[in-house]
Every structure is written in C-alpha cells, then in structure tokens.
Enzyme design. Structure first.
Site: not given
Length: 645
Positions: A208, A305, A397-398, A407
């Site tokens: 998103r 990332r 992934d963060n 994030d």
C-alpha cells in the site's frame, strides 16, 4: 589496507553486553528466536549478544597520505575511518545555496528505476508474484472525495528545497493523496520479502506504499517521496492498499517525533484525508467498522530494507545477480565512502594478536558495507533503548539498510518501565518484539542479512561473523554512552545503572519522567536522608517503606558518584536535559489527537506535532503533554494496538 580482527564463535568471550539483569539478550534461550534459514543460505549463525567481545583496533604502520590525510590514533575504528572519508567526499562538493522550489520545479533523478531491473508486466493492481525484478511501475489508485490537508512538516519541505507556500496550493491535497499526478514523478512499488515473527514469509513488497520518485536537493542529497495508503499494487495480497486516519496520524506524528528526539528515522512531509471511508477490523474480533481514509507522504533517502535483498537470494541462482546489482546500487548511491575505502592503499591497520585471523575490509566492499549496516543498526537500537521506544514489528522487511526507524505500525514508548512491554497485540503470546528483546532481534536480523549476502557470494563466513561481532560491540558502546549521559555521570557505572533499572522495573516507574526528574538531584551533602527523594516525589508514586529505603540507598550512592565527577549541578542539569526528553509521543496523546481528528478537528494533531518537534525544551504552557497517562489510556485500542491500519 584496513584489516579488522575476527573472533571466531568458539572464542567469543561470554561478557554481558548490558548491566540489566532482566535483559537476557540470548538467542539460545528456551523461547527460541531462531528460524529456518533461507534455502539458499550457506551459513548458519547462532550468536547472542552475550557472546560478543570487544575488538580493539591497533595502529600498525602509518603511511603518507597523498591528498587527504586521515588523523589516526590507537582507538581508531572502522566507523571513524569511513566517517572521515565520507566527510571528505562531501566537502569537495562545496556549499550550495538553498533554493525554494514549487512542486513542478523539483529536481527529479530516478536512479532506482533507471539502474535496476523492473517488472515487465503491466497488470499492476492484481496481487501476483513478481519475479526477477526490484520494482513494479504502478500509479496510485486511491479514490478521494474533497481531500483535506491535515498536517505538514516545514522542516521536511526544507530538506526537499520545497517552498512551504506550496502547502497552501488548492491542489496539494489532490497530489499528495495520489488522486493527481506529481509533475516529474515516476511512481513504483518495491519488491521485497522478509522474515515475519521469525519465519520466512516469501514475497511481501509495497502493498500500500507507492514511491512517487526520487529527487536531488541543492545539497546533492537524494530523497524518495512515498505515499502510504494510495491503493493496490501487485504486492497487496488480500488487502486493499489503503490506510485509515488513525494509523496515518500515528505514523506522521511519530516520524517527526523521532526526528525531534534525534533518532534516525524516515520522515513525513504531509498527511491528507481522502474523504472516503475504509473498512477495518481494528481488534481482529470479527467486528469491522468504517474509518476515515488517509494518506501519508513518507520521505527517506532510501526505503531499501533487509528484505529487499532477501527476496532475490531466496530465489536461488537465477536472482543472485540481482542481489549483487542491488548491493552495488546501494553502495554507489547511499554508501559512496565504501568505494573510497575499497580503492585506498594508504590506510594500514591490524587488530588483535599477530596470530589471530583477520578480515580485510579494503579488499571486499560488500564486507565493509555489511559491517557498516550492522553498526548503523546497532546504533539505532541503542537509541531506541535510550528513549524507551518499542518498534513492535521488527520483521526483516521492516529493517532499513540505512539504519533508519521505518514502518511505524504498533509502536509505543514506555510509560511504566517494563522490559517485557510490547505495543503489538499480535506479539503478546511470545513477546518476541518486546522492549527488552530489541537488541537481540537486531542481531538476529543482521544474521539474516549477512546470510543473504553470503548466499549471493558477496561475503564469506568470516566476514559475516565479523559484521555480527561489530553489531554487538557497537551496540554496547553506544548504549553505555547513552545511559552514562542520561544519569549525568562522568564515566559508566555498571552496578549503579543495573540497580537503578531494577528499581524502576520493580516499582513500574515512568521511564521518561523519571530521567527528566533525576536532573533535579543535588550533590549537597547536607541534605537529610528523609529529604533525598523529594526531587523524585512526582515519579516515585505509592511506594512503601521498604521501597523508599531501596531508593534512598540508591540515591545516596548516586550522589556520591556525582560528587566525585566534579561537575556542577547546573551544568549537569543542562546536559541531562539535552538527552532526557520532557515530551514523548505517548499512546494516549496520539489517541486524543485521533479522536478529535475523526470528528474533523485537526488542531490537536498540529499542536502535538509542534510539541514533539522540540521534545527536550521546557515549552511553557505545554506541560500537560508531559503528564502520566490517565486511567482511560489503558483501555483496549489505546496502549495496545494491532497492526490493522
């Protein structure tokens, strides 16, 4: 040649990195934090922060530097050398005058799209697996109806050389909701994967978030603009690609609050409501409701990332070249000083004993890069621990390769001090991502990152091990420095700090207000024992006689330590107040701003932003924002938040 000492796993000393009895920091505890490695990973890491030892760098042989002489001494570190070289490269560019641009005059430079492989397919709104590509070109698809500008950051506009008057444009909400294109932009969604709660999750990606493009400011800094909540991408999976006002306010405010605290972070330019409603099940209890939709414009020098590299390594041979290409791109644009180290033949160092093995960081730029990513990550986590911040979802992934807080989902700052605190309801059963576990999780994530580079044959096992060793050493050094400064001490005192944090944990003392109040302690030896706790009265609430005795004993030892330092009370108070904030973005403050914003009143969001931009200042008239949380703040949905947004 720069040579770094490597301690093998079998010879790591078992020295505790922190003086906290309740921070176990072990990856081998019964509640294991480990997970299966990627199928392509050729190395296995089973370290804990307990097992990290210090590495001392010793000057071996001075060489004559031809143009730029680097000052070196016996305490020189890899970090100081790279920083010196980076500063030299920046100085050669000269000083640029500040220029204020209109949106249509921004200086775009779309390096990510132009230099890396992209998705050839054009079906960009339906979820699908994206292969052999770092990104997919996609345009925002969010629907809007009379969008409104809720809040904006003039300091971020300054980073972009953007004229703050542009916020007054009638079409600004349309552009930064994604409903109208931004002139010169080239939008895309990034492909990445990651480990979620310790398990490999495969492809994730920007589900998103849509990057509008990259621009260069007058200082030659590269900045990416990204809309979060702007619609579907191929990475949206089963979601709608949208965001609600509740989570968007939290992300906007915390991005700027963390910057105000001096913590490395992504930034936020603007927050816009879409005028549409989004359906969300906030508590995952089967009772969804409609909430106002919103879009945040996030800003960072890069949104790369750990997972950006992991996804390609997980696909084995066919995509390993992409890992190398992405690493080359990252070093070229975001770590250019690494190239300088690689080419330099005028720096020569040796660490440890002559018989010990070594890692030559000048012969492999990827190893030098991995070490710097590890050290940046360690510094970031240490700064979180210093201000009492809990990220909540430290999946790979963060994790930013630039060492930024990225994030913002179910984050939270400590109120009552509790190392097991987690702001994430999804994390409650195991508390993997609780406050006390963050240093260990940082190391675990670095292990996954170095495994990825090993799988792509960019670094070897010794280089990967050394990067993790540097993580532990850097974290310990930074954390000890932060805690020493928070107490106004002249040197680190392990026992004093350990006893303090144990006392705070027992009595659930407010983390932020306690350290701010601590600067009021005087080194006056004439103060009676019964008066010692008066400066801490507001933060030591409802403690009995036994606990008063424990605190009195600690304060007496603390005053002795302060007196030995020879620093005046006035000087110490100024120094302590410069590292101990008065204002943090407590969850209940966010919730108050959200409640009014959902009724169409955005003034509290803007007021809270202004307060959090100067968290170390007294700010007369704003004292209410430093108060302890009221009783209503502990209702579900305020202090414990899920990932739903």
């Amino acid at each position: 040649m720069l040579i770094a000492h490597l301690s093998t796993p079998s010879t790591f000393s078992r020295t505790a990195i922190l003086p906290l009895a309740f921070f176990s920091f072990s990856l081998s505890r019964s509640r294991s934090l480990s997970s299966p490695p990627l199928s392509t990973t050729t190395t296995s890491h089973s370290f804990s922060i307990h097992s990290i030892s210090h590495s001392k760098l010793y000057f071996l042989q001075p060489n004559t530097l031809r143009k730029n002489r680097v000052s070196m001494d016996r305490n020189l570190s890899v970090e100081s050398v790279t920083t010196d070289l980076k500063n030299q490269s920046l100085e050669t560019g000269g000083k640029h005058g500040l220029k204020k641009n209109k949106l249509q005059d921004l200086n775009w430079d779309h390096s990510f799209v132009q230099e890396l492989p992209g998705d050839p397919k054009t079906n960009n709104t339906n979820p699908r697996e994206v292969l052999h590509a770092c990104y997919t070109k996609v345009s925002p698809s969010v629907e809007v109806e009379n969008p409104q500008l809720v809040a904006w950051s003039e300091s971020v506009a300054e980073l972009l050389d953007l004229d703050p008057k542009e916020f007054e444009r009638p079409d600004f909400p349309l552009i930064f909701s994604g409903a109208s294109p931004l002139v010169g932009g080239l939008s895309y969604a990034q492909c990445y994967g990651g480990h979620q709660f310790g398990m490999w999750a495969g492809q994730l990606g920007d589900g998103r978030a849509i990057t509008l493009g990259e621009l260069l400011n007058s200082r030659a800094e590269r900045w990416e603009l990204q809309l979060k909540g702007a619609g579907k991408t191929p990475y949206s999976r089963f979601a709608d690609g949208l965001a609600v006002l509740r989570s968007s306010i939290r992300e906007f405010l915390c991005s700027e609050a963390m910057h105000g605290l001096g913590v490395p972070t992504t930034r936020a330019l603007s927050l816009v409501t879409t005028g549409k409603y989004v359906t969300r099940d906030m508590f995952y209890d089967g009772n969804p409701k409609e909430e106002p939709g919103a879009v945040v414009c996030r800003v960072a020098q890069s949104f790369l990332r750990f997972g950006s590299f992991q996804i390609h390594a997980s696909r084995a041979k066919e995509d390993l070249n992409i890992v190398r290409a992405l690493a080359d791109y990252t070093i070229r644009h975001h770590f250019p000083h690494i190239e300088n180290i690689n080419k330099s033949d005028s720096l020569s160092f040796k660490t440890g004993e002559e018989s010990s093995s070594g890692v030559d960081l000048t012969s492999n730029k990827y190893a030098a890069w991995a070490v710097e990513v590890a050290e940046r990550t360690a510094s970031l986590v240490a700064s979180w621990q210093g201000v009492g911040f809990t990220h909540g979802v430290l999946n790979t992934d963060n994790m930013s390769v630039l060492g930024l807080t990225i994030d913002y989902g179910p984050f939270g700052f400590l109120d009552a001090f509790d190392p097991s605190y987690t702001p994430n309801t999804t994390d409650l059963p195991g508390r993997r991502y609780c406050f006390g576990n963050q240093p260990d999780i940082g190391l675990w994530n670095i292990a996954q990152f170095t495994s990825t580079l090993s799988a792509a044959h960019l670094i070897n096992t010794e280089e990967a091990n050394y990067a993790m060793e540097r993580y532990g050493t850097k974290f310990m050094d930074d954390y000890k420095s932060i805690m020493t400064r928070k107490l106004g001490l002249s040197k680190y005192n392990k026992q004093l700090i350990s006893e303090l944090l144990n006392n705070m944990s027992v009595d659930k003392v407010d983390y932020t207000n306690f350290f701010r109040s601590l600067s009021n302690i005087k080194t006056d030896s004439s103060i009676s024992e019964g008066e010692l706790l008066v400066p801490l009265k507001a933060v030591l609430l409802d403690i009995g006689k036994e606990r008063k005795e424990a605190w009195t004993s600690w304060v007496q030892t603390y005053i002795q330590e302060l007196a030995a330092s020879g620093i005046s009370d006035e000087e110490r108070k100024v120094e302590m107040n410069s590292i101990n904030p008065k204002y943090i973005l407590r969850n209940y403050l966010c919730q108050s701003a959200i409640d009014t914003a959902e009724q169409g009143d955005f003034e509290e969001v803007r007021r809270l932003l202004k307060v959090m931009e100067r968290p170390y200042d007294e700010q007369p008239g704003m004292e209410k924002y430093a108060r302890l949380p009221p009783a209503w703040a502990y209702r579900p949905g305020v202090c414990m938040l899920s990932c739903s947004s």
